[in-house]
Design an enzyme around this catalytic site. Structure first.
Site, PDB file in Angstrom:
ATOM      1  N   SER A 263       0.807  -1.208   0.000  1.00 23.77           N
ATOM      2  CA  SER A 263       0.000   0.000   0.000  1.00 23.77           C
ATOM      3  C   SER A 263       0.850   1.274   0.000  1.00 23.77           C
ATOM      4  CB  SER A 263      -0.951  -0.064   1.186  1.00 23.77           C
ATOM      5  OG  SER A 263      -2.078   0.711   0.918  1.00 23.77           O
ATOM      6  N   LYS A 267       4.219   2.216  -2.359  1.00 23.59           N
ATOM      7  CA  LYS A 267       4.579   3.432  -3.101  1.00 23.59           C
ATOM      8  C   LYS A 267       6.025   3.802  -2.745  1.00 23.59           C
ATOM      9  CE  LYS A 267      -0.068   5.241  -1.830  1.00 23.59           C
ATOM     10  NZ  LYS A 267      -1.085   4.589  -2.579  1.00 23.59           N
ATOM     11  N   TRP A 354     -10.379   0.434  -4.767  1.00 22.48           N
ATOM     12  CA  TRP A 354      -9.770   1.718  -4.410  1.00 22.48           C
ATOM     13  C   TRP A 354      -8.377   1.870  -5.042  1.00 22.48           C
ATOM     14  CZ3 TRP A 354     -11.439   6.160  -2.906  1.00 22.48           C
ATOM     15  CH2 TRP A 354     -10.615   7.065  -2.226  1.00 22.48           C
ATOM     16  N   HIS A 406      -7.710  -5.759   0.409  1.00 25.79           N
ATOM     17  CA  HIS A 406      -6.453  -5.015   0.443  1.00 25.79           C
ATOM     18  C   HIS A 406      -5.594  -5.544   1.589  1.00 25.79           C
ATOM     19  CE1 HIS A 406      -4.082  -1.343  -0.130  1.00 25.79           C
ATOM     20  NE2 HIS A 406      -4.143  -1.115   1.166  1.00 25.79           N
TER      21      HIS A 406
HETATM   22  C1  GTR Z   1      -5.413   4.495   1.880  1.00 25.08           C
HETATM   23  C2  GTR Z   1      -4.834   5.322   0.759  1.00 25.08           C
HETATM   24  C3  GTR Z   1      -4.155   4.429  -0.208  1.00 25.08           C
HETATM   25  C4  GTR Z   1      -3.227   3.431   0.469  1.00 25.08           C
HETATM   26  C5  GTR Z   1      -3.764   2.918   1.792  1.00 25.08           C
HETATM   27  C6  GTR Z   1      -2.777   2.241   2.724  1.00 25.08           C
HETATM   28  O1  GTR Z   1      -6.169   5.213   2.750  1.00 25.08           O
HETATM   29  O2  GTR Z   1      -5.893   6.005   0.158  1.00 25.08           O
HETATM   30  O3  GTR Z   1      -3.469   5.196  -1.167  1.00 25.08           O
HETATM   31  O4  GTR Z   1      -1.993   3.967   0.634  1.00 25.08           O
HETATM   32  O5  GTR Z   1      -4.325   3.926   2.539  1.00 25.08           O
HETATM   33  O6  GTR Z   1      -1.609   2.599   2.794  1.00 25.08           O
HETATM   34  O7  GTR Z   1      -3.199   1.321   3.422  1.00 25.08           O
END
Ligand code: GTR
Length: 426
Positions: A263, A267, A354, A406
């Site tokens: 996540s 990045k 998402w 996720h």
């Molecule tokens: C979310 C964000 C994503 C992702 C995620 C995470 O809220 O919108 O881009 O980075 O968090 O890191 O779990």
């Protein structure tokens, strides 16, 4: 007075929350406007890159600078006075099958220098230096395994009572609470090491985190102002410092380091690997917007939304593209192309719209022309459309979409370990 301040704060919070909620999010394929991706092989003066040498010498650095200027900020180098202190070695971790080492990386001289704590597990049976997976964790090193020898983080953490994180501090109850994301013992059983550190050691993940993180504390030493980079840049920088340590550890084969992240930390992993060629294999897990997913594809999280919810992650210039991703001189397939010719694994989750799984897949697909310069196939000519759930595909670039939400699952780890085995000829 207190009530007044409180109501102003409340109003502010509501306004911020509302404005994030107000940003239109699309989940309908038929509503995605047509978009054209920038061609990674096209130079500014309209020429076409045709060789790997041109990419490495010319075009790659130009693309990297575009990401620095428009998205993540400048990446400073290694601090001159950095030092390592191994403060713990246990050769009997996991009932004797692993060695646990803990190392503080001090970024400058002096006893109270800014620092990060690295937790390293190595397989005990190894008779030569081992390949290592490296990645940042979300809640402190002690959350990745119940091993009571792991130093409990004393840094700011996001509150989450279920995880034993209260009053922005980790408690003993947090031990092993995020172990589900870390197949540590499996990694060891497969002959790999694992190095991890808490991302909050570098910068606490909130809008004011930069004030106590390395963007402030290391500002003079690194000759960089806090607004020249963002939190993702700071986290990525930390991954390179961990690599600096690994290169000094004789038990580690530093030519075989697999960088990974989930996540937001996916990045950071991609940005670290784009800047630092020492990472041999790159694994992005559900990294989504600002990670592997295409920004121009209007599906799931958008640039505007991410900049609104997380104003501290990217540089200010990125906000210019809030409503105009088409004006960005790059898109995320070019970030993936900056991994070339190194093996790259991009993964998504089926219930994670998402992060736009298809946008992550298409990004990987569109990185192929750069891999081709090196005589590599990328995903390969047979992989045209999204593969079925739990059906990994690819050649030098791999892709899968795992069933479920996720998350960084044991299914994911298995694929990454197989991929590393294949790439390292093990
Ligand atoms: C979310 C964000 C994503 C992702 C995620 C995470 O809220 O919108 O881009 O980075 O968090 O890191 O779990």
């Amino acid at each position: 007075m207190i009530t007044k301040t409180f109501s102003v704060l409340l109003l502010l919070t509501i306004t911020i929350a509302l404005s994030a909620q107000d940003i239109p999010i699309n989940y309908d394929e038929s509503k995605i406007p047509r978009y054209t991706l920038p061609d990674p092989l096209q130079t500014k003066d309209g020429k076409h890159i045709t060789t790997s040498q041109q990419w490495e010498k010319q075009q790659g650095p130009v693309m990297l600078k575009l990401f620095a200027d428009n998205v993540y900020g400048r990446m400073p180098g290694k601090p001159r006075n950095m030092r390592f202190k191994v403060f713990d070695v246990d050769s009997n971790a996991f009932q004797g099958k692993a060695i646990r080492k803990q190392v503080t990386i001090y970024f400058s001289s002096g006893t109270d220098a800014p620092s990060m704590d690295v937790l390293l597990y190595l397989p005990k049976t190894a008779n030569k230096p081992v390949p290592v997976f490296i990645g940042l964790n979300f809640y402190g090193n002690q959350t990745i395994h119940a091993d009571t020898g792991i130093r409990l983080s004393t840094r700011w953490v996001m509150n989450d009572e279920k995880l034993g994180l209260v009053n922005n501090r980790a408690t003993e109850a947090s031990r092993g609470k995020d172990a589900g994301k870390w197949a540590v013992e499996e990694i060891i059983d497969r002959g790999y090491g694992l190095a991890t550190a808490y991302y909050g050691d570098l910068e606490p993940d909130h809008a004011d985190g930069w004030k106590t993180g390395i963007r402030t504390t290391m500002k003079t030493e690194l000759s960089i102002d806090e607004n020249e980079w963002g939190a993702i840049g700071a986290w990525a920088w930390g991954l390179s410092r961990m690599m600096d340590y690994l290169q000094t550890d004789a038990a580690v084969d530093a030519s075989k380091v697999v960088i990974t992240g989930h996540s937001r930390l996916g990045k950071a992993c991609l940005w670290a690997a784009a800047n630092d060629q020492r990472f041999a294999v790159i694994v992005s897990n559900d990294s989504g917007e600002g990670g592997a997913a295409l920004s121009r594809r209007w599906f799931g999280e958008t640039i505007e939304r991410i900049n609104t919810s997380f104003p501290h992650w990217f540089v200010a210039a990125y906000k210019r593209y809030n409503n105009h991703p088409e004006l960005l001189p790059v898109d995320q397939h070019i970030l993936l192309a900056l991994m070339a010719p190194r093996p790259l694994y991009v993964a998504s989750a089926a219930d994670d719209a998402w992060a736009d799984p298809k946008g992550e897949f298409l990004s990987a697909k569109n990185a192929e022309p750069v891999y081709a310069l090196f005589g590599k196939h990328g995903l390969g000519p047979d992989v045209i459309g999204m593969p079925a759930v739990d059906h990994p595909v690819g050649e030098t670039i791999h892709y899968h979409i795992h069933a479920g939400k996720h998350d960084f699952t044991s299914y994911d780890w298995q694929q990454y370990l197989d991929f590393a085995d294949k790439e390292f000829g093990r």
